[in-house]
Scaffold this motif. Structure first.
Motif, PDB file in Angstrom:
ATOM      1  N   ALA A   1       6.538  43.684 -63.864  1.00 50.68           N
ATOM      2  CA  ALA A   1       6.553  42.288 -63.432  1.00 50.68           C
ATOM      3  C   ALA A   1       5.163  41.763 -63.107  1.00 50.68           C
ATOM      4  CB  ALA A   1       7.475  42.125 -62.235  1.00 50.68           C
ATOM      5  N   LEU A   2       4.224  42.660 -62.787  1.00 53.11           N
ATOM      6  CA  LEU A   2       2.883  42.246 -62.386  1.00 53.11           C
ATOM      7  C   LEU A   2       1.911  42.177 -63.569  1.00 53.11           C
ATOM      8  CD1 LEU A   2       2.499  44.183 -59.009  1.00 53.11           C
ATOM      9  CD2 LEU A   2       3.242  41.827 -59.408  1.00 53.11           C
ATOM     10  N   ARG A   3       2.347  42.579 -64.743  1.00 52.70           N
ATOM     11  CA  ARG A   3       1.493  42.465 -65.925  1.00 52.70           C
ATOM     12  C   ARG A   3       1.604  41.059 -66.507  1.00 52.70           C
ATOM     13  NH1 ARG A   3       4.321  47.306 -68.861  1.00 52.70           N
ATOM     14  NH2 ARG A   3       4.079  48.842 -67.194  1.00 52.70           N
ATOM     15  N   PRO A   4       0.521  40.556 -67.096  1.00 52.66           N
ATOM     16  CA  PRO A   4       0.620  39.285 -67.829  1.00 52.66           C
ATOM     17  C   PRO A   4       1.289  39.529 -69.178  1.00 52.66           C
ATOM     18  CG  PRO A   4      -1.589  40.180 -68.052  1.00 52.66           C
ATOM     19  CD  PRO A   4      -0.854  41.099 -67.103  1.00 52.66           C
ATOM     20  N   THR A   5       1.686  38.472 -69.847  1.00 46.24           N
ATOM     21  CA  THR A   5       2.111  38.589 -71.243  1.00 46.24           C
ATOM     22  C   THR A   5       0.862  38.707 -72.116  1.00 46.24           C
ATOM     23  OG1 THR A   5       2.068  36.197 -71.612  1.00 46.24           O
ATOM     24  CG2 THR A   5       4.143  37.152 -70.780  1.00 46.24           C
ATOM     25  N   MET A   6       1.030  39.029 -73.388  1.00 37.54           N
ATOM     26  CA  MET A   6      -0.130  39.109 -74.275  1.00 37.54           C
ATOM     27  C   MET A   6      -0.795  37.748 -74.413  1.00 37.54           C
ATOM     28  SD  MET A   6      -1.288  41.934 -75.321  1.00 37.54           S
ATOM     29  CE  MET A   6      -2.551  40.998 -76.161  1.00 37.54           C
ATOM     30  N   ARG A   7      -0.007  36.686 -74.461  1.00 34.19           N
ATOM     31  CA  ARG A   7      -0.583  35.345 -74.576  1.00 34.19           C
ATOM     32  C   ARG A   7      -1.410  35.019 -73.327  1.00 34.19           C
ATOM     33  NH1 ARG A   7       3.837  31.879 -75.971  1.00 34.19           N
ATOM     34  NH2 ARG A   7       3.255  32.026 -78.180  1.00 34.19           N
TER      35      ARG A   7
END
Length: 608
Positions: A573-579
């Protein structure tokens, strides 16, 4: 309608004379363009005004302005920003733009002659200080009338006129805000960019949108108009005769094809497994591959993995290829494999290694139990893998390490981000790579990074409705939730991407083992960043006080390190998306604070 297109061209001639000098002065070796401008060499725009024999620089500059506006409108659509952040970035984009024009055999001096880089740089005085979509809404108010008028297909002349009239009305109603001078012209550029990038449902790269709103001249009319115009000249009798002739020809062709296929199937039933049919990619004959690789000689081996051996080869037409002989695969049959290869064969992106084709050969019944042998044929990448550049000591025939410059590292990381964004968002259903690592990132002849080994795509068996690659992953790069629980999401690739970013920036391996401990690079980097020592993550050559430090700036390097740490967080949940990760790397959105990390996945930390 005429007023919009007229204002769009104002100022081009006056700016052209001073553009070349500023273009040269603004160039910076470390600057990178955040826009993909390859559409300039593939869109159906009319190049006639830019041909040398026409001698019409003003007309050419006006056409190129509308063509470049397609990229600006797409950037607005993706990032919410109207212009480019600084002069070097603008110069880099214009250089990329010129490269795509040169690929069309147009003169190499067009862009420098037409545009000063400052024209596309954001500043506080341009159009009432508007820089973002939020500024647009706050200062110019509701734009719903533009959306209502321009969201439809703009191929029909009436719909195009309604859209342009709505833009003209919107603009005239806001004259007290935007003024009547040069700022008014800047605001018009913003208006056209907004209409093409935001209000148009099809987006700025749609030929009808570019032609109607931006005024881009096309080679021919869009297909819907062309058919409508042609139909007007036909009488009823002519139309009936034409239709009857076409129907007769089609029926005859179908009957002939059916008869041929029946004969063909009977004759070639035993050779069906050779896979010579053609679709998006080519199906090669095994004899051609044996000849290309010198019968799969050990001397031609350029890579190995648990799932296959990769050979260097040269086809009969002289083109160099990499042939992967698959050792293991979980496809249920050759037909499933064929179907998936045809899907992957359609994928084309500058940051993916192109799949040229495949081959299926039925094995010996006694030795292999009739198990088929499968081969994948890729374009050959002359600079090898990223792993060879950052860890050459592990490669056969170790050589003196060539340290990557900061600009090369930055370009490689952004290229990988572009490739993964395409797999995640540019393909429906999405493709999850599952094995993003330096050995699966190859470098072409221009040292541009391309993501490899995405070629075994298939439907996700968990029912998520996505396509995933066959490769299960590599220890050190596997996202914890996928390695431990088998949960696969787009953020599984984000974790692996974060590890690659940290490896490129630090020159250290994702997983380091010693007799007393196992160290995960992400844990070590997180500790340094949280303690305010992000610069210590950088490889020593980037920490020096020489040209790299002066030209690149610590801020940009630290931003890349922080994005790597954010992506490699153990909590999904704490990771960003690739975009989001890509936009943070490019500076289009602010970095989020580095969150607290759960207990380290591995014991111990190397001493900084």
């Amino acid at each position: 309608m005429g007023r919009l297109l007229l204002i769009w061209g104002l100022g081009v001639t006056a700016a052209a004379t001073a553009a070349a000098a500023e273009f040269t002065g603004a160039a910076s070796p470390g600057a990178l363009c955040p826009m993909n401008l390859t559409y300039a060499s593939s869109s159906p725009w009319n190049t006639s005004s830019c041909l040398p024999e026409t001698n019409n620089l003003a007309g050419c500059c006006n056409t190129l302005l509308t063509l470049f506006a397609v990229g600006l409108a797409r950037r607005l659509r993706e990032t919410g920003r109207f212009r480019l952040p600084d002069l070097p970035t603008s110069a880099a984009c214009l250089a990329d733009f010129q490269s795509n024009l040169t690929a069309l055999s147009l003169p190499s001096t067009l862009v420098p002659s037409c545009f000063p880089p400052s024209r596309f740089v954001v500043n506080e005085t341009t159009c009432a200080g508007i820089q973002t979509l939020d500024d647009w809404t706050r200062k110019l108010g509701n734009s719903s009338a533009l959306h209502a008028a321009c969201s439809h297909e703009l191929s029909a002349g009436n719909r195009c006129r309604v859209c342009l009239e709505a833009g003209s009305t919107f603009f005239s109603q806001r004259t007290p805000i935007v003024g009547n001078g040069s700022q008014s012209i800047d605001c018009f550029y913003f208006l056209a960019t907004y209409m093409a990038g935001i209000a148009s449902e099809n987006g700025p790269e749609d030929p009808n949108t570019a032609r109607c709103i931006l005024g881009l001249p096309l080679v021919s009319r869009p297909p819907t108009q062309r058919r409508r115009t042609a139909g007007k000249g036909l009488s009823t009798l002519q139309l009936c005769l034409t239709i009857a002739s076409v129907v007769f020809a089609v029926i005859s062709a179908i009957l002939a094809a059916a008869a041929y296929l029946r004969r063909f199937r009977k004759k070639n039933q035993g050779e069906e497994e050779q896979g010579r049919r053609r679709a998006a990619s080519t199906w090669y004959d095994i004899k051609e591959l044996e000849k290309a690789t010198r019968n799969f000689s050990e001397k031609n081996v350029i890579g190995r993995s648990a799932f296959g051996v990769v050979y260097r080869g040269t086809l009969s037409d002289g083109s160099r290829v990499a042939v992967k002989k698959m050792i293991e695969s979980d496809f249920q049959g050759d037909e499933e494999f064929r179907n998936e290869m045809e899907i992957i064969g359609d994928l084309r992106h500058r940051n993916l290694v192109p799949l040229r084709g495949s081959c299926i050969v039925r094995g010996d019944e006694e030795e292999d139990g009739e198990r088929s042998h499968r081969y994948l044929i890729y374009e050959y990448m002359p600079y090898g893998s990223l792993h060879q550049l950052i860890f050459p000591e592990q490669m056969k025939g170790s050589r003196q390490r060539r340290l990557l410059t900061w600009s090369e590292r930055k370009r490689i990381i952004l290229d990988v981000a572009e490739g993964l964004c395409y797999l995640h968002y540019g393909v429906k259903p999405a493709i999850f790579h599952r094995d993003v690592k330096p050995t699966n990132i190859l470098l072409d002849g221009d040292m541009r990074a391309r993501v490899a080994d995405f070629g075994l795509a298939r439907q996700n068996r968990a029912g998520a409705g996505h396509i995933t690659t066959r490769v299960a992953g590599t220890v050190g790069y596997l996202a914890p939730e996928y390695a431990l629980y088998g949960r696969l999401t787009e953020k599984s690739d984000v974790y692996s991407f974060g590890m690659v970013v940290l490896e490129v920036m630090s020159g250290r391996k994702a997983l380091e083992r010693s007799p007393s401990e196992i160290v995960l690079l992400a844990d070590w980097a997180w500790t340094l960043v949280k303690s305010g020592r992000a610069h210590e993550v950088l490889e020593s050559s980037l920490r020096g006080g020489g040209e790299e430090r002066a030209s690149a700036g610590w801020g940009t390097m630290e931003r890349f390190v922080r994005v790597g740490v954010l992506c490699a967080n153990v909590a999904v949940a704490l990771r960003p998306t690739m975009r989001e990760a890509k936009r943070m790397l490019e500076g289009d959105i602010d970095l989020v604070p580095i969150p607290d990390r759960r207990l380290p996945l591995c014991r111990g930390f190397p001493r900084p």
